[in-house]
Design a protein around this motif. Structure first.
Motif, mmCIF file in Angstrom:
data_model
loop_
_atom_site.group_PDB
_atom_site.id
_atom_site.type_symbol
_atom_site.label_atom_id
_atom_site.label_comp_id
_atom_site.label_asym_id
_atom_site.label_seq_id
_atom_site.Cartn_x
_atom_site.Cartn_y
_atom_site.Cartn_z
ATOM 1 N N VAL B 141 0.936 -1.215 0.092
ATOM 2 C CA VAL B 141 -0.063 0.071 0.016
ATOM 3 C C VAL B 141 0.875 1.263 -0.057
ATOM 4 C CG1 VAL B 141 -1.918 -1.299 1.217
ATOM 5 C CG2 VAL B 141 -0.020 0.088 2.566
ATOM 6 N N VAL B 166 -0.867 -6.526 5.040
ATOM 7 C CA VAL B 166 -0.197 -5.406 4.427
ATOM 8 C C VAL B 166 1.419 -5.696 4.771
ATOM 9 C CG1 VAL B 166 0.458 -2.894 4.603
ATOM 10 C CG2 VAL B 166 -1.873 -4.097 4.985
ATOM 11 N N VAL B 187 -3.412 0.409 -3.341
ATOM 12 C CA VAL B 187 -3.198 -0.616 -2.847
ATOM 13 C C VAL B 187 -3.058 -1.621 -3.849
ATOM 14 C CG1 VAL B 187 -4.594 -2.305 -1.458
ATOM 15 C CG2 VAL B 187 -4.871 -0.011 -0.802
#
Lengths: 226, 827
Positions: B141, B166, B187
Motif C-alpha cells: 500500500v 499489508v 493498494v
C-alpha cells in the motif's frame, strides 16, 4: 618532298589551324603539307609565335586541325575521335618537353614506369630501371622531381619517352630550360637513344646548331612553311 | 591498361605527397561524426525508449474496460511477446472505523515487464527495488493508506471479501498514470486474489491493462494486427501517445541529434568540395601528361573516380571505427546520468555511416573531379589551356540534392525539407548576388584606399568568382555552427521553462465550492505555491451546429475519444498561462455563452469559429458559441482544458474545483493533514513522475552539449582545412609581390585585411541566413517560439573574421619568412 627512307610514318595535307577571336579569325597555321619517313629526324624551326608548338601538337594528335588531314603510321588522325588519338599516342608516340612535365608526386622510377603501366605492361619496372641506368640515373631511382636538377629531370623525361619504344618521338625545345653545357649533353643522349631505337624524331627548336644535327629542317614563319 | 591497380598506386603516391590530406580529413570528420551521432542517437533513443517504457511498465499496453479476447493473447504469445496484466478499480476500504476510497490494482506475476517497483517497510531511506508485485495473500500500500486507516505493516487489510496482510509500502510504481482521474491512494494486490475479493461483478467499473514487451518488429506487427479489432472502449497506449510530455521531449532531442549530424555533414561537404577543387587544379598538368601518354578521357575519369572511391571506402571504414569509439566515449562520459543498462549499438547505424561517407564524397567531390576529364593533352605545350569548369547546375545541384536527401532522411518530413531547402537555396542565390555587387562596389572604391587596404581588397577582387564561392562556403559553415549552437541553447532553455525549479508536482481535485475559501487560506498559511483554482464541470459534447458529433468525427481520432467520454469543462475570465489564442479573440467579461476550444480537438472535430456546440451537463442542455481556438502546451504539469467557457456560462451547474501546486519533499506531511481536513478532496502526486522526467531531460541536455562541442570542433577543423585549400594562389602571388620588393609588414597586413574581410563578410551573411533558417526550423521542425538571437549578430561576424583571419594568416605565414624564389619554384 621525297625522302630516301622506305615508308612515310607521318603525312599531312593542307594542314591549317585557326581560332576565332573578337577581332576576326586568326590563322595560326596554314597549308602545311609534309611527309616524314620512318626513322628520319626533322627539326621544326622558326621564331616565337611562328606556329611550331601548334604544328607539333597537331602532328602528335594532341590537338585537332581546323582544315587538312594528318596520317600517322598509315592511319588518319583527323578522322579519329579523342579516344582513338589517345590510343595512337599510347602505342606510337613519345614526348620530351621543354618544361620536362614530370609528375611531381612520383619518383623518377615511377615517372618512367607510367607509360608502360598505362599499357598494362607487367615488366614496367624492369624496363624503367634499365632505361634510367642507360641515362645515368641508376642512383636516383627513388628521387622525386624536386630532388633532381634540371638536367637530371630532362634525363628522366628522356627515359620516360623511350621506355615505351615509340615509333615517333616529339621533342619540344628539349634544352630550352637548361644551360648550354647540360643542354648539349641531353641532346647527345637524345640522338644516341634515337639511333639505338631507330625512332623517328620531330624536334622543335629555334637553336640553329641543334636543328643542323637533324637530317632535315622545316622552317616556319607566320604559320607557313618557308 | 589495368586501371584499378594503377589507381591504387596513384592513390598511394598522392597520399605520400600529402595531396589527399585535407580531403581525407574532411571525409574522416564527416563519417566519424555522422556515424558517432547516428550510433549515439540510436542507442540513446533506444535507451530512453526502454526507460520511458517504464512509465507504461511495458513497451505497449492495451487498455480495456473488459478482458480482451483470448486469441489476442495467443497471437502475442506466437510473436514471443512477454505479457502481464493489471486490473484497476476503486474500492472503499474500512479499517478501524476509518473509510478510504482506494485505487486497487491487481497485478499478474510478471508485472512489471519494464522498470521496477520500489517498496519500503519503514521509511524512504531503505527502499527496495522489486521486479514483481505482491505474492497472493499480501497487499502493498501507499503510505497514506496506513495513516488514513490507522494500519501498520503486518496488519490485516480487507479488500472486498478477501482478507490480506499489508506487507510493504509502495514508494514507486512505474506505470502510475499522470491521469487526473485515477487518483486514489494505491493498494496493490496479486491478480490471483482478485476473484476472491468479490468486488468485480458484471457491470463493475474496472480498467484492465494488458501489457506486452518484446522485439520492436514483433510489437509493430502485433500492433498492426490488433488495431483494426479494437472496439470503442479499447485503446493501444504507447509512449508517444500516452506520455506526450516525454514524447515531445524525445522527438525534439532526436531532431536535434539529426540536425547536428546534417550540420557536420554540410560543413564537411563544403570542405570536401573545396579540397577536391584544389586537388583538381593541382592535377591538371598531371592529367595532361597522362592524356599525352595515351590515356583516354574515360580512363582519366575512371582513374581519378576509382581513386576517390578507394579513398572513400577506406576513410569511411576508418571513420565508422572512430565514430564507434567516439560514441562509446560519449556514453562513458554520461555514464553517471544514464540508466544502468544501455541499449546495444545498432549495426545499421554503422552501415548508415558508410553510406553517408560515400554519398557525401560523391555529391561534393564528383562535380569538381569531372573537370579533369576535359583536360586537353595540348596543355603539356600550352599551360594556359584550362578545362572548362563543371556546369554550375551539376556542381550545386548534386550537392544540394545530397543535402536535401539527408535533411529528409533525418526529419522524415517532406514539407519541412522543402521549406528549409527552398529557403536555403533562395537565400544563397540572393546572397551570392549581393556579395558580387559588394565586390563591384569595392572595386570602384579601390582608388580611394590606402595601399594596405587596396592590396588586401585586390586579393579578394582578383578572382571574384572564386571569392564569391569561398565566402558562400565559409558562410554555410558558420551558419551550420550557429544553428547547432542556437537550437541547442533554446532547446535546453525551453525544457527548463517547461519544468521550472518549482513546477507543480501535485494536483488537488474534487474541491467543493464551499471548501474553496478555507483551502486557499490553508495554502497561503502553509506557504504552498499553487496555480489558479479552476472550476470543473463534467459534460459531454453532443452536437456541433445541430449535427450529432458521432457523424462528424473519424474513427480513432482524438475527437472520437473525446466524444465518448465526459469532458472537464471550465470557465475563466482570463486566458490561462501557456494558452495562446490562435483564431478569434478572448472574450470580454460581459459576453456569456461563449466557448474557447483547444486547437487539436477543434481540428479533429472540424470546429470553426462561430460554430454552435451543444453539451449535456448534468442532464441539462447547454449551448455555446465558439469564439476562439486555443493552442496550449500539454507538456507542462498544469491543469489544461479542451473547453473553456466565458464567465457566466457554467456557474449554474454543480461542479468542483481543481488546482495544481508545488510541494517540496520535506513538506509531504502537509498532504495527510489536507486529506484529513478535506476528505472528499483528491490529491494526485506526480512528483515521482516529474523527477523521472527531469532526469531524462538532464541526460538529454548533457548528450546534446557534448554533440554541440563535437559539431563545433568539426566545424572549426574543417573551416581551417578549407582555408588551407584556397591558399595556393595566394602564396604564389605573395611570393611574386616579394620579388617586386614588397616588405614583410606590408604583406602581413595585406593578408590580415584580406582574410579578415573574407571572414567578416561571411559572418555577416551567416547572420542573415541563420535567422531565416532558425525561423523555418522553429516554426516547422521544433514547434518552438522563434525570436531573433541578437548575440549572433555580433558573435558570428567576429568569429568569422577572427577564425578565417587567423587560419588564413597562419597558412601563408611562411611566404613572408622564406626566400620567394623557393616558393615560386615549389608552386
Amino acid at each position: 618532298m621525297q625522302t630516301p627512307f622506305s615508308r612515310n610514318i607521318i603525312v599531312t595535307e593542307n594542314l591549317g589551324k585557326s581560332v576565332k577571336t573578337s577581332g576576326g579569325t586568326l590563322h595560326i597555321l596554314s597549308d602545311i603539307s609534309l611527309q616524314v619517313a620512318s626513322g628520319e629526324s626533322i627539326a621544326i624551326a622558326g621564331e616565337s609565335g611562328s606556329g611550331k608548338s601548334t604544328l607539333i601538337s597537331l602532328l602528335a594528335g594532341l590537338d585537332t586541325p581546323t582544315i587538312g588531314s594528318i596520317n600517322l603510321n598509315g592511319k588518319s588522325l583527323t578522322s579519329m575521335d579523342e579516344d582513338g588519338r589517345a590510343a595512337m599516342r599510347n602505342q606510337l608516340v613519345g614526348f620530351v618537353f621543354q618544361s620536362f612535365q614530370l609528375l611531381q608526386g612520383l619518383t623518377a622510377l615511377e615517372n618512367v614506369m607510367l607509360p608502360l603501366e598505362l599499357r598494362g605492361d607487367k615488366k614496367a619496372k624492369d624496363a624503367a630501371i634499365g632505361l634510367l641506368q642507360r641515362v645515368g640515373l641508376s642512383e636516383r631511382l627513388t628521387h622525386t622531381p624536386r630532388q633532381l636538377s634540371g638536367g637530371e629531370q630532362q634525363r628522366v623525361a628522356l627515359a620516360r619517352a623511350f621506355v615505351s619504344k615509340p615509333a615517333v618521338l616529339f621533342a619540344d625545345e628539349p634544352t630550352g630550360n637548361l644551360d648550354s653545357k647540360t643542354g648539349a649533353k641531353i641532346i647527345d643522349l637524345l640522338f644516341e637513344l634515337n639511333q639505338e631505337n631507330n625512332t623517328t624524331l620531330i624536334l622543335v627548336t629555334h637553336d640553329q646548331t641543334l636543328a643542323n644535327r637533324c637530317q632535315r629542317i622545316i622552317k616556319l614563319a607566320a604559320g607557313r612553311m618557308v | 591498361m589495368k586501371p584499378f591497380g594503377l589507381a591504387l598506386r596513384m592513390l598511394w603516391r598522392d597520399s605520400r605527397s600529402g595531396e589527399l590530406s585535407i580531403l581525407f580529413l574532411a571525409l574522416l570528420i564527416a563519417v566519424t561524426s555522422s556515424t558517432a551521432i547516428a550510433l549515439f542517437s540510436d542507442r540513446l533513443e533506444r535507451t530512453m525508449t526502454d526507460q520511458t517504457a517504464e512509465f507504461l511498465a511495458a513497451d505497449m499496453v492495451i487498455s480495456s474496460h473488459a478482458t480482451i479476447p483470448e486469441p489476442w493473447l495467443e497471437k502475442a504469445a506466437q510473436l514471443n511477446l512477454a505479457q502481464a496484466q493489471t486490473a484497476e478499480f476503486s474500492s472503499v476500504l474500512i479499517e478501524h472505523d476509518e473509510l478510504l476510497l482506494a485505487g486497487i490494482k491487481a497485478v499478474s506475476a510478471d508485472y512489471p515487464l519494464r522498470g521496477f517497483l520500489k517498496t519500503t517497510t519503514s521509511d524512504y531511506s531503505t527502499e527496495t527495488i522489486e521486479h514483481q508485485g505482491p505474492e497472493p495473500g499480501f497487499a502493498w500500500v501507499e503510505k497514506r493508506v496506513l495513516s488514513a486507516l490507522k494500519l501498520n505493516i503486518g496488519d490485516p487489510l480487507t479488500v472486498g471479501e478477501k482478507k490480506l496482510v499489508v506487507s510493504k509500502i509502495i514508494t514507486y510504481e512505474p506505470d502510475k498514470q499522470g491521469d487526473i482521474y485515477s487518483l486514489s491512494p494505491r493498494v496493490m494486490i496479486n491478480k490471483q486474489d482478485l476473484q476472491e475479493t468479490g468486488v468485480i461483478q458484471p457491470g463493475s467499473h474496472v480498467h484492465y491493462f494488458f501489457q506486452f514487451s518484446g522485439e520492436q518488429s514483433q510489437l509493430t506487427e502485433f500492433k498492426r494486427w490488433v488495431k483494426p479489432q479494437l472496439n470503442l472502449a479499447q485503446r493501444i497506449m504507447d509512449i508517444h501517445e500516452d506520455r506526450p510530455e516525454l514524447g515531445s521531449a524525445l522527438n525534439r532531442a532526436k531532431r536535434y541529434l539529426g540536425l547536428s549530424s546534417i550540420v557536420v555533414i554540410i560543413i564537411s561537404g563544403v570542405a570536401i568540395a573545396m579540397a577536391t577543387r584544389r586537388y583538381t587544379e593541382r592535377h591538371l598538368d598531371a592529367t595532361a601528361i597522362l592524356r599525352c601518354l595515351g590515356c583516354k578521357q574515360s580512363d582519366v575519369l575512371w582513374l581519378f573516380v576509382s581513386q576517390f572511391l578507394i579513398l572513400g571506402l577506406m576513410t569511411s571504414a576508418l571513420g565508422c571505427g572512430l565514430g564507434w569509439v567516439v560514441q562509446e566515449m560519449l556514453f562513458e562520459l554520461l555514464r553517471n546520468l544514464l540508466p544502468q543498462t544501455i541499449a546495444n549499438s545498432g549495426v545499421l547505424a554503422v552501415f548508415f555511416g558508410m553510406m553517408t561517407g560515400m554519398t557525401v564524397l560523391i555529391g561534393f567531390a564528383l562535380p569538381p573531379l569531372l573537370r579533369l576529364k576535359r583536360v586537353s593533352p595540348a596543355r603539356v605545350l600550352r599551360r594556359d589551356l584550362e578545362p572548362l569548369p563543371s556546369s554550375a547546375w551539376l556542381v550545386y545541384g548534386l550537392a544540394f540534392g545530397i543535402v536535401g536527401v539527408l535533411i529528409w532522411r533525418y526529419t522524415e518530413d517532406l514539407n519541412m525539407t522543402a521549406t528549409i531547402f527552398c529557403a536555403g537555396l533562395v537565400l544563397l542565390l540572393v546572397l551570392g548576388l549581393l556579395v558580387y555587387l559588394l565586390l563591384i562596389l569595392a572595386r570602384r572604391s579601390l582608388p580611394f584606399m590606402s595601399l594596405n587596404l587596396r592590396f588586401g581588397l585586390q586579393g579578394l577582387l582578383r578572382n571574384s568568382r572564386a571569392t564569391v564561392s569561398q565566402i558562400l562556403a565559409f558562410t554555410i559553415t558558420l551558419v551550420a555552427m550557429a544553428l547547432s549552437f542556437t537550437v541547442r541553447t533554446d532547446l535546453i532553455e525551453n525544457w527548463h521553462k517547461q519544468l521550472p525549479e518549482h513546477a507543480a508536482n501535485h494536483f488537488a481535485l474534487n474541491i467543493f465550492p464551499e471548501q474553496l475559501p478555507s483551502l486557499q487560506k490553508e495554502f497561503k498559511e502553509q506557504g504552498i505555491e499553487g496555480s489558479q483554482f479552476f472550476p470543473v464541470i463534467r459534460g459531454r459534447l453532443t452536437e456541433i451546429n445541430g449535427v450529432p458529433v458521432q457523424k462528424i468525427v473519424s474513427k480513432d481520432s482524438q475527437g472520437e475519444s473525446a466524444t465518448h467520454r465526459e469532458l472537464s469543462l471550465t470557465w475563466t475570465e482570463n486566458l490561462p498561462e501557456d494558452n495562446k489564442v490562435i483564431i478569434g479573440n478572448w472574450w470580454t467579461p460581459e459576453k456569456k455563452g461563449e466557448v474557447s476550444v483547444e486547437q487539436k480537438l477543434a481540428d479533429s472535430l472540424k470546429i470553426r469559429l462561430g460554430d454552435q456546440l451543444l453539451f449535456i451537463v448534468g442532464g441539462q442542455q447547454l449551448t455555446a458559441t465558439v469564439s476562439s481556438i486555443r493552442s496550449l502546451q500539454w507538456d507542462t504539469m498544469k491543469p489544461n482544458f479542451y473547453m473553456i467557457f466565458s464567465p457566466g456560462s457554467l456557474e449554474s451547474f454543480p461542479g468542483t474545483f481543481l488546482t495544481s501546486f508545488y510541494l517540496p519533499d520535506n513538506k509531504k506531511t502537509v498532504l495527510n493533514q489536507l486529506v484529513k481536513q478535506y476528505p472528499a478532496m483528491t490529491i494526485l502526486e506526480v512528483d515521482l513522475i516529474l523527477k523521472q522526467f527531469k532526469t531524462i531531460l538532464t541526460q538529454l541536455t548533457e548528450a546534446i552539449n557534448y554533440l554541440l562541442y563535437f559539431a563545433l570542433m568539426a566545424g572549426f577543423t574543417v573551416l581551417f582545412s578549407a582555408i588551407y585549400s584556397t591558399l595556393d594562389n595566394r602564396i604564389y602571388e605573395s611570393a611574386l609581390l616579394r620579388t617586386f620588393g614588397a616588405n614583410r609588414s606590408l604583406l602581413r597586413l595585406t593578408h590580415i585585411i584580406e582574410f579578415t574581410l573574407l571572414g567578416l563578410v561571411s559572418g555577416v551573411l551567416a547572420v542573415v541566413i541563420s535567422e531565416g533558417l532558425l525561423y523555418a526550423l522553429y516554426s516547422k521542425a521544433l514547434t518552438m517560439d522563434y525570436r531573433p538571437t541578437y548575440y549572433l549578430w555580433i558573435a558570428l561576424p567576429l568569429i568569422g573574421a577572427f577564425s578565417v583571419g587567423l587560419a588564413g594568416c597562419w597558412g601563408v605565414r611562411h611566404v613572408v619568412n622564406i626566400p620567394p624564389l623557393r616558393v615560386l619554384r615549389d608552386t
